[in-house]
Design a protein around this motif. Structure first.
Motif, PDB file in Angstrom:
ATOM      1  N   SER A   1       0.809  -1.224   0.000  1.00  0.00           N
ATOM      2  CA  SER A   1       0.000   0.000   0.000  1.00  0.00           C
ATOM      3  C   SER A   1       0.842   1.275   0.000  1.00  0.00           C
TER       4      SER A   1
ATOM      5  N   ILE B   1       3.728   1.573  -2.354  1.00  0.00           N
ATOM      6  CA  ILE B   1       4.708   1.349  -3.420  1.00  0.00           C
ATOM      7  C   ILE B   1       4.105   1.703  -4.786  1.00  0.00           C
TER       8      ILE B   1
ATOM      9  N   ILE C   1       5.695 -10.575   3.110  1.00  0.00           N
ATOM     10  CA  ILE C   1       5.922 -10.990   4.500  1.00  0.00           C
ATOM     11  C   ILE C   1       4.586 -11.263   5.178  1.00  0.00           C
TER      12      ILE C   1
ATOM     13  N   ALA D   1       5.206  -9.422  11.729  1.00  0.00           N
ATOM     14  CA  ALA D   1       5.277  -8.372  10.708  1.00  0.00           C
ATOM     15  C   ALA D   1       4.138  -8.454   9.699  1.00  0.00           C
TER      16      ALA D   1
ATOM     17  N   THR E   1       0.678  -3.588   6.755  1.00  0.00           N
ATOM     18  CA  THR E   1       1.051  -4.569   7.767  1.00  0.00           C
ATOM     19  C   THR E   1       1.804  -3.923   8.929  1.00  0.00           C
TER      20      THR E   1
ATOM     21  N   ILE F   1       4.775   5.304  10.347  1.00  0.00           N
ATOM     22  CA  ILE F   1       3.441   5.740   9.926  1.00  0.00           C
ATOM     23  C   ILE F   1       2.832   6.708  10.941  1.00  0.00           C
TER      24      ILE F   1
ATOM     25  N   ILE G   1      14.910  -7.247   6.998  1.00  0.00           N
ATOM     26  CA  ILE G   1      13.516  -7.673   6.807  1.00  0.00           C
ATOM     27  C   ILE G   1      12.895  -7.792   8.195  1.00  0.00           C
TER      28      ILE G   1
ATOM     29  N   GLY H   1      -2.500   6.081  -0.789  1.00  0.00           N
ATOM     30  CA  GLY H   1      -2.653   7.110   0.240  1.00  0.00           C
ATOM     31  C   GLY H   1      -1.952   8.392  -0.192  1.00  0.00           C
TER      32      GLY H   1
HETATM   33  C1  LIG Z   1      -5.771   4.727   1.494  1.00  0.00           C
HETATM   34  C2  LIG Z   1      -4.397   4.802   2.124  1.00  0.00           C
HETATM   35  C3  LIG Z   1      -4.219   5.581   3.250  1.00  0.00           C
HETATM   36  C4  LIG Z   1      -2.956   5.666   3.857  1.00  0.00           C
HETATM   37  N1  LIG Z   1      -2.826   6.444   4.960  1.00  0.00           N
HETATM   38  C5  LIG Z   1      -1.624   6.542   5.570  1.00  0.00           C
HETATM   39  C6  LIG Z   1      -1.475   7.356   6.748  1.00  0.00           C
HETATM   40  O1  LIG Z   1      -2.420   7.959   7.245  1.00  0.00           O
HETATM   41  N2  LIG Z   1      -0.258   7.431   7.307  1.00  0.00           N
HETATM   42  C7  LIG Z   1       0.811   6.747   6.819  1.00  0.00           C
HETATM   43  O2  LIG Z   1       1.898   6.865   7.399  1.00  0.00           O
HETATM   44  N3  LIG Z   1       0.704   5.971   5.713  1.00  0.00           N
HETATM   45  C8  LIG Z   1      -0.478   5.842   5.084  1.00  0.00           C
HETATM   46  N4  LIG Z   1      -0.613   5.067   3.960  1.00  0.00           N
HETATM   47  C9  LIG Z   1       0.562   4.380   3.410  1.00  0.00           C
HETATM   48  C10 LIG Z   1       0.689   2.899   3.837  1.00  0.00           C
HETATM   49  O3  LIG Z   1      -0.537   2.376   4.214  1.00  0.00           O
HETATM   50  C11 LIG Z   1       1.689   2.729   4.995  1.00  0.00           C
HETATM   51  O4  LIG Z   1       2.953   3.223   4.632  1.00  0.00           O
HETATM   52  C12 LIG Z   1       1.827   1.257   5.391  1.00  0.00           C
HETATM   53  O5  LIG Z   1       2.649   1.145   6.539  1.00  0.00           O
HETATM   54  C13 LIG Z   1       2.409   0.391   4.283  1.00  0.00           C
HETATM   55  O6  LIG Z   1       2.263  -0.953   4.677  1.00  0.00           O
HETATM   56  P1  LIG Z   1       2.399  -2.135   3.646  1.00  0.00           P
HETATM   57  O7  LIG Z   1       2.428  -3.399   4.441  1.00  0.00           O
HETATM   58  O8  LIG Z   1       1.361  -2.047   2.614  1.00  0.00           O
HETATM   59  O9  LIG Z   1       3.849  -1.838   3.050  1.00  0.00           O
HETATM   60  P2  LIG Z   1       4.336  -1.992   1.536  1.00  0.00           P
HETATM   61  O10 LIG Z   1       3.671  -0.981   0.684  1.00  0.00           O
HETATM   62  O11 LIG Z   1       4.251  -3.404   1.122  1.00  0.00           O
HETATM   63  O12 LIG Z   1       5.860  -1.575   1.694  1.00  0.00           O
HETATM   64  C14 LIG Z   1       6.188  -0.259   2.035  1.00  0.00           C
HETATM   65  C15 LIG Z   1       7.693  -0.189   2.335  1.00  0.00           C
HETATM   66  O13 LIG Z   1       7.974  -0.969   3.486  1.00  0.00           O
HETATM   67  C16 LIG Z   1       8.909  -2.020   3.169  1.00  0.00           C
HETATM   68  N5  LIG Z   1       8.475  -3.196   3.939  1.00  0.00           N
HETATM   69  C17 LIG Z   1       7.230  -3.740   3.988  1.00  0.00           C
HETATM   70  N6  LIG Z   1       7.225  -4.758   4.867  1.00  0.00           N
HETATM   71  C18 LIG Z   1       8.481  -4.865   5.348  1.00  0.00           C
HETATM   72  C19 LIG Z   1       9.117  -5.741   6.287  1.00  0.00           C
HETATM   73  N7  LIG Z   1       8.460  -6.726   6.916  1.00  0.00           N
HETATM   74  N8  LIG Z   1      10.437  -5.570   6.525  1.00  0.00           N
HETATM   75  C20 LIG Z   1      11.143  -4.577   5.916  1.00  0.00           C
HETATM   76  N9  LIG Z   1      10.602  -3.721   5.025  1.00  0.00           N
HETATM   77  C21 LIG Z   1       9.284  -3.867   4.752  1.00  0.00           C
HETATM   78  C22 LIG Z   1       8.818  -2.201   1.666  1.00  0.00           C
HETATM   79  O14 LIG Z   1      10.010  -2.730   1.146  1.00  0.00           O
HETATM   80  C23 LIG Z   1       8.566  -0.767   1.221  1.00  0.00           C
HETATM   81  O15 LIG Z   1       9.770  -0.043   1.222  1.00  0.00           O
HETATM   82  C24 LIG Z   1      -1.859   4.950   3.327  1.00  0.00           C
HETATM   83  C25 LIG Z   1      -2.057   4.147   2.186  1.00  0.00           C
HETATM   84  C26 LIG Z   1      -3.311   4.071   1.596  1.00  0.00           C
HETATM   85  C27 LIG Z   1      -3.511   3.193   0.394  1.00  0.00           C
END
Ligand SMILES: Cc1cc2nc3c(=O)[nH]c(=O)nc-3n(C[C@H](O)[C@H](O)[C@H](O)COP(=O)(O)OP(=O)(O)OC[C@H]3O[C@@H](n4cnc5c(N)ncnc54)[C@H](O)[C@@H]3O)c2cc1C
Length: 369
Positions: A77, A79, A92, A118, A146, A155, A205, A265
């Motif tokens: 979410s 990328i 993960i 995670a 996640t 975040i 990771i 987002g």
């Molecule tokens: C509708 C919407 C609203 C959002 N609102 C917010 C908000 O209010 N505040 C905010 O801060 N963000 C927000 N986001 C962004 C996003 O949700 C966050 O950044 C979230 O933490 C990403 O989680 P993900 O698991 O989808 O990570 P991914 O998109 O899969 O990865 C994001 C980054 O984290 C790294 N990563 C993922 N998992 C791991 C792991 N286990 N170990 C090491 N690196 C890892 C990836 O390599 C990449 O660099 C929003 C997104 C959307 C779509």
């Protein structure tokens, strides 16, 4: 930072059991459309969903992926995938959540520690902490993704960021297989930033995260939108669950649901400028929305800057599928069939326009691959 265990995942050391394990997990030519919330239809040379540290080591040791770049995803979410990846993409999925027993930590009687794998979905984890009677994270409700990704960009929403409640995390070094513990100082949290976003940080990771939540709770309702909902609901003394519900309501009203419209987002970070630049901008742009920072600088509302440049609801051309959301100018969307390249082109036009009018350069928040 301390090393808990070590076992290098180099291919030459892979045993038969590891190979069989990885054989099941590692999928060639994997579609990533369902692995990213923009819904970009691209593929990776190899992909695997891993739900344990052992599975992760086995996949990293597999000879078929030796020498390939490795990209780590949680919910995808945050990328932008701009094309097919000649890489191994790891999703993960380590699960599990618990209240850390007082005997496992030095208990000062003022905090409770909760831990999660995670791969736990963030919003469900926040909901669960409240159900356990452990408030603190409620302002961060409904952020997609996640638990493991939460520290990566620290975040934040509605006046709270996870650095406020972070205790420790464990992470595996993808090169050596070592598992290390990081405390708050090791993570070097900043605004939407951490050591994991810095050069070299991508080698870690994240496997699990522990949060430290206060036993004495006080609501954080200073954000105008949040306070408005609480007032409309006549919540003069809100509970943690009231704040959680209000945050969900505000977010549902303002942000597009990625299950309906592809997005990541907020696409840009809010730029932080010094006091002199703020004063000169403020004189020119009386409507400027800015938040004073503790270091004397000012954080500008990037959405307002973009809106002032006339981008809200627009794409580069009339029929473009990559568009700025019509209710929130900070969110770029894939309305159907856009590519990551289309979104990055739109982002570049916005950056140029904002720089030309305000002299401020916007920086993208998501990881671009
Ligand atoms: C509708 C919407 C609203 C959002 N609102 C917010 C908000 O209010 N505040 C905010 O801060 N963000 C927000 N986001 C962004 C996003 O949700 C966050 O950044 C979230 O933490 C990403 O989680 P993900 O698991 O989808 O990570 P991914 O998109 O899969 O990865 C994001 C980054 O984290 C790294 N990563 C993922 N998992 C791991 C792991 N286990 N170990 C090491 N690196 C890892 C990836 O390599 C990449 O660099 C929003 C997104 C959307 C779509």
């Amino acid at each position: 930072m301390s090393v808990d265990a070590s076992s290098p995942p180099d291919a030459s050391r892979a045993g038969d059991a590891d190979r069989a394990f990885a054989q099941d997990l590692l999928q060639p030519d994997i579609p990533l459309k369902d692995w990213n919330t923009f819904g970009f239809d691209v593929r990776a040379r190899f992909g695997a969903t891993v739900d344990s540290a052992e599975a992760l080591r086995a996949v990293l040791r597999d000879t078929r992926v030796a020498g390939l770049p490795v990209h780590v995803l949680g919910g995808g979410s945050n990328i932008v995938l701009t094309g097919d990846l000649d890489a191994l993409v790891l999703r993960i999925a380590l699960r599990g959540r618990s209240i850390v027993s007082a005997s496992d930590v030095v208990d000062d009687g003022r905090r409770v520690r909760v831990q999660a794998g995670a791969g736990e979905p963030w919003h469900a984890f926040v909901d669960w902490t409240l159900a356990q009677g452990c408030p603190g994270l409620e302002n961060l409700a409904l952020i997609p993704g996640t638990v493991g990704a939460a520290p990566v960009q620290n975040i934040g929403a509605y006046g709270v960021e996870i650095a406020d409640f972070f205790d420790t995390l464990t992470a595996m070094d993808r090169q050596t297989g070592d598992i290390r513990r990081f405390d708050c100082a090791d993570c070097r949290f900043g605004y939407r930033d951490s050591v994991f976003k810095q050069p070299g940080g991508e080698r870690w990771i994240i496997l699990s995260v522990t949060f430290s939540l206060p036993k004495q709770w006080a609501p954080r309702r200073a954000y105008a939108d949040l306070d408005k909902v609480l007032q409309a609901r006549q919540c003069t003394a809100p509970t943690p669950r009231d704040i959680f519900d209000a945050v969900v309501a505000v977010r549902q009203a303002k942000l597009p649901d990625p299950a309906v419209i592809g997005n990541a987002g907020s696409f840009f970070k809010n730029p932080v400028i010094d006091a002199a630049q703020w004063a000169s901008l403020q004189a020119r742009e009386p409507g400027l929305i800015a938040y004073p920072q503790t270091d004397g600088r000012y954080k500008l509302a990037a959405g307002w800057l973009i809106d002032q440049c006339g981008w809200k609801g627009r794409g580069i051309a009339a029929g473009s599928a990559a568009r700025v959301h019509d209710r929130q100018a900070l969110v770029l969307t894939n309305t159907g069939g856009a590519t990551g390249h289309d979104v990055m082109q739109l982002a570049a036009c916005i950056v140029d326009d904002v720089a030309a009018r305000f002299g401020v350069r916007l920086e993208a928040e998501p990881l671009v691959l």
